[in-house]
Scaffold this active site. Structure first.
Site, PDB file in Angstrom:
ATOM      1  N   LYS A   1       0.871  -1.192   0.502  1.00  0.00           N
ATOM      2  CA  LYS A   1       0.349   0.181  -0.046  1.00  0.00           C
ATOM      3  C   LYS A   1       0.462   1.193   0.200  1.00  0.00           C
ATOM      4  O   LYS A   1       1.746   1.706   0.713  1.00  0.00           O
ATOM      5  CB  LYS A   1      -0.917   0.117   1.050  1.00  0.00           C
ATOM      6  CG  LYS A   1      -1.713   0.550   1.287  1.00  0.00           C
ATOM      7  CD  LYS A   1      -3.357   0.528   2.462  1.00  0.00           C
ATOM      8  CE  LYS A   1      -3.955   2.217   2.653  1.00  0.00           C
ATOM      9  NZ  LYS A   1      -4.453   1.685   4.006  1.00  0.00           N
TER      10      LYS A   1
ATOM     11  N   SER B   1      -9.075   1.474   2.360  1.00  0.00           N
ATOM     12  CA  SER B   1      -8.368   2.355   2.035  1.00  0.00           C
ATOM     13  C   SER B   1      -7.305   2.009   1.368  1.00  0.00           C
ATOM     14  O   SER B   1      -6.330   2.022   0.892  1.00  0.00           O
ATOM     15  CB  SER B   1      -7.873   3.796   3.254  1.00  0.00           C
ATOM     16  OG  SER B   1      -7.516   2.628   4.162  1.00  0.00           O
TER      17      SER B   1
ATOM     18  N   SER C   1     -10.622  -0.970   6.412  1.00  0.00           N
ATOM     19  CA  SER C   1      -9.470  -1.044   5.116  1.00  0.00           C
ATOM     20  C   SER C   1      -9.281  -2.076   4.848  1.00  0.00           C
ATOM     21  O   SER C   1      -8.332  -1.996   3.501  1.00  0.00           O
ATOM     22  CB  SER C   1      -8.316   0.622   5.382  1.00  0.00           C
ATOM     23  OG  SER C   1      -8.967   0.777   6.057  1.00  0.00           O
TER      24      SER C   1
END
Length: 487
Positions: free
Chosen positions: A78, A153, A177
């Site tokens: 990420k 996210s 997330s």
């Protein structure tokens, strides 16, 4: 099968057997990204040159007789994790030029295990949405339906895995997330027990990469198979050598059981604050039926459960207390005005979010004590059951919605509108008490969208839901690849 759609375990076995080289895997992944990521937009920071260098080094190491858990396996991380020489922005335009010089501890551990880092995956602004878009890198689409979100996210990571852009990824979770993107994209994810995985270097710019912990927040693995989650957990869960690692060594309990028939499972389909769509109910029913057919104990209710209404409000108060510490002054002041307008008897989820943003330390301390009471109630649940099976989110992936104020958005549950932020109630079930939760795909719904479920386990017994996820994958099948040619 296309090697880009295999699990990390399958790729590692092929590498050890000499059936493929790390360079061939990296080149194949890079070619696939070039072919399909223009539409998906999952890889926001490619690092292909260094990835090929790392693949060559992995092949050379293997030729010398060396090995590693991930030696030569292509991965992503990420965007919010520091990686030396690559930008870390968290989607915040003022920090588009921020480039750390040191890897985050989790990234360093993955590289030390031999992983080949292809690049970094897209995130929402400040990691603060259930979708994935920002003004630096644009919008990430769901590979199963480009008109829909992959979640957030860690949406870029989930989309990358579903699309075949690397065998593993790393994400983070405070409001689902890791779990919501895995559910929306048909892949696996594991939210570990709170503070189990050290997160040093998962740091918003330009903050220094100090070994701090954020309340409720965790980092965790994402994969196309359940077994791969356990491999990453083992690699990442050793205590940070700057802090707890000075005095402690990791000793996670083994899984409680090794056969489906031995598991005791409590199924939750409904939440008092948010309905569950028919698609998600069907996914839960498929898992429950598989467990029942295998001889597992499957119950659909228990008086031992903590009060879910209280739990949801407590979670949102603590979550928004954490969020509020980083809100810009004008946003923080706007929440002050919202607080002044709340009726004293307003017990809605919206009120919990507003009150949390302006929580005093005195009130936070009281909320923390209430959390500990909830945590103790869960101990009683897990004395009777091994895993709680429940939704990840009320619906499958929803269409992109970039309207500027999240509090004014809505999500449709079987045609009925509900407040956008109320989706978080299922994420909070495990996040508030710090419990581990593994997301397992259950197949596609009638619209061709993935549906997942979460397996919530006892605190620090992460191997129990992970093992159940492996057994369910064998019994039900697991990852289904999207048709990227169809777009």
């Amino acid at each position: 099968m296309d090697p880009n759609l295999l699990s990390a375990g399958q790729l590692a076995a092929a590498l050890r057997a000499g059936e493929v080289t790390a360079v061939e895997l990296a080149e194949s992944a890079i070619e696939r990204i070039g072919k399909y990521d223009g539409a998906v937009n999952a890889i926001c920071v490619p690092d292909f040159g260094r990835a090929l260098d790392a693949a060559r080094a992995a092949d050379a190491a293997r030729a010398r007789g060396e090995d590693g858990p991930l030696l030569g396996v292509p991965i992503t991380v990420k965007e919010s994790f520091n990686a030396a020489g690559l930008p870390t922005t968290w989607g915040l335009p003022p920090f588009a030029g921020f480039v750390p010089t040191q890897d985050a501890l989790p990234v360093a551990r993955l590289k030390a295990a031999g992983a080949v880092l292809l690049g970094k995956t897209n995130v929402p602004l400040a990691l603060g949405d259930l979708q994935t878009y920002n003004d630096i890198y644009g919008t990430t689409a769901n590979p199963f339906d480009l008109a829909r979100t992959p979640g957030g996210s860690s949406g870029g990571s989930a989309a990358a895995l579903a699309a075949g852009f690397g065998a593993l990824s790393m994400g983070s979770d405070i409001g689902g997330s890791l779990r919501t993107p895995a559910h929306f994209c048909g892949v696996y994810a594991h939210k570990p027990s709170y503070r189990l995985l050290p997160s040093r270097g998962h740091t918003p710019p330009p903050a220094p990469a100090l070994p701090t912990e954020v309340d409720l927040a965790v980092i965790g693995p994402m994969a196309r198979s359940a077994a791969d989650l356990g491999v990453l957990l083992d690699l990442l869960a050793e205590p940070d050598p700057l802090t707890l690692g000075v005095a402690y060594e990791l000793r996670l309990p083994p899984a409680r059981h090794e056969r489906l028939a031995e598991f005791r499972v409590l199924v939750l389909e409904d939440h008092p604050d948010m309905p569950t769509s028919a698609s998600v109910r069907a996914g839960l029913a498929r898992v429950a039926a598989t467990l029942t057919a295998a001889g597992a104990r499957v119950d659909h209710g228990s008086a031992l459960l903590p009060d879910l209404t209280e739990s949801a409000r407590l979670y949102l108060r603590l979550l928004f207390a954490t969020f509020g510490t980083n809100f810009p002054a004008e946003v923080y002041e706007r929440f002050g005005r919202l607080l002044a307008d709340l009726a004293p008897d307003d017990d809605s989820l919206h009120a919990a979010r507003v009150r949390g943003t302006r929580l005093s330390y005195r009130d936070w301390f009281a909320a923390d004590l209430a959390r500990e009471r909830q945590r103790h109630a869960w101990r009683a649940v897990f004395a009777e059951y091994d895993v709680v099976l429940c939704p990840v989110s009320p619906t499958p992936a929803f269409p992109h919605d970039h309207s500027p104020h999240q509090q004014l958005r809505h999500v449709l549950v079987d045609g009925a509108e509900h407040p956008y932020g109320d989706q978080l109630v299922w994420a909070g079930l495990a996040t508030l008490p710090g419990l581990p939760a593994t997301v397992v795909p259950t197949g596609l719904d009638d619209a061709g969208l993935p549906v997942g479920v979460q397996l919530v386990g006892p605190m620090f017994e992460d191997r129990t839901p992970l093992r159940l996820a492996e057994l369910l994958e064998r019994e039900m099948g697991g990852f289904t690849a999207p048709d990227l040619e169809r777009g």
